[in-house]
Scaffold this motif. Structure first.
Motif: not given
Lengths: 111, 112
Positions: B51-66
């Motif tokens: 629902s348009e919110t990032q709910r979880n994030k893995g261990n990748f650098p900040g260069r990866f976004s969504g």
């Protein structure tokens, strides 16, 4: 975080034999365990899944068992066929809805 | 019903560039998650949107976004590309994000 280990990394069986792939997980709060099949060059496809309140689930030739105490779950394929040849991935989902995948098992069914 | 659609299927970029990948989930699915698949590292979780919110994030650098749009379509952006970013990027959608994820065919990114 969660750590999922999968064994074996490669498995060869004769057609008609059974194949078993095992995964262990570290986070006792993980509550959902799917298995995916990925054929060469194709997307992973969900083949069976199990939740932590169930010990075993079966769908035709495929079954999954879960041992919460030991924190391991297994995929069983009976009467294997050449079309079962693929890479199989297990995964565990924790209460934060994060998926952690095993490293995959390359299954070859020899006709 | 239509499955999970990812575009483009293939991309070739040079180091330092940025790239945007797109994922259209199954109609009605509100959760979209992204994974990086490489021969050496297997399937690694990048992030999940609900629902348009990032709910979880893995261990990748900040260069990866969504991000995720109101129609549940999601985009993934990688900035300042490195050779090691070459991989198959898969997205998967689920009704509520509690299981039953269906994968798309992926975008194969090659960084040269």
């Amino acid at each position: 975080g969660e750590n999922v280990e999968q064994h074996p990394s490669t498995l060869s069986v004769q057609e008609g034999d059974s194949a078993v792939i095992k995964c262990t997980y570290s986070d006792s709060a993980s509550n959902y365990f799917p298995w995916y099949k990925q054929e060469l060059g194709k997307r992973p496809q969900l083949i069976i899944d199990i939740r932590s309140n169930v010990g075993e689930k079966k769908d035709q030739r495929i079954a999954v068992t879960l041992n919460k105490t030991a924190k391991h779950f297994s995929l069983h394929i009976t009467e294997t066929q050449p079309e079962d040849s693929a890479v199989y991935f297990c995964a565990a989902m924790n209460t934060g809805n994060q998926f952690y995948f095993g490293t995959g098992t390359s299954l070859t069914v020899i006709p | 019903k239509a499955g999970v659609t990812q575009t483009p299927r293939y991309l070739i970029k040079t180091r330092g560039q940025q790239v945007t990948l797109s994922c259209s989930p199954i109609s009605g699915h509100r959760s979209v998650s992204w994974y990086q698949q490489t021969p050496g590292q297997g399937l690694q979780f990048l992030f999940e949107y609900f629902s348009e919110t990032q709910r979880n994030k893995g261990n990748f650098p900040g260069r990866f976004s969504g991000r995720q749009f109101s129609n549940s379509r999601s985009e993934m952006n990688v900035s300042t590309l490195e050779l090691g970013d070459s991989a198959l990027y898969l997205c998967a959608s689920s009704l509520e994000g509690t299981g039953g994820y269906t994968f798309g065919s992926g975008t194969r990114l090659t960084v040269v």
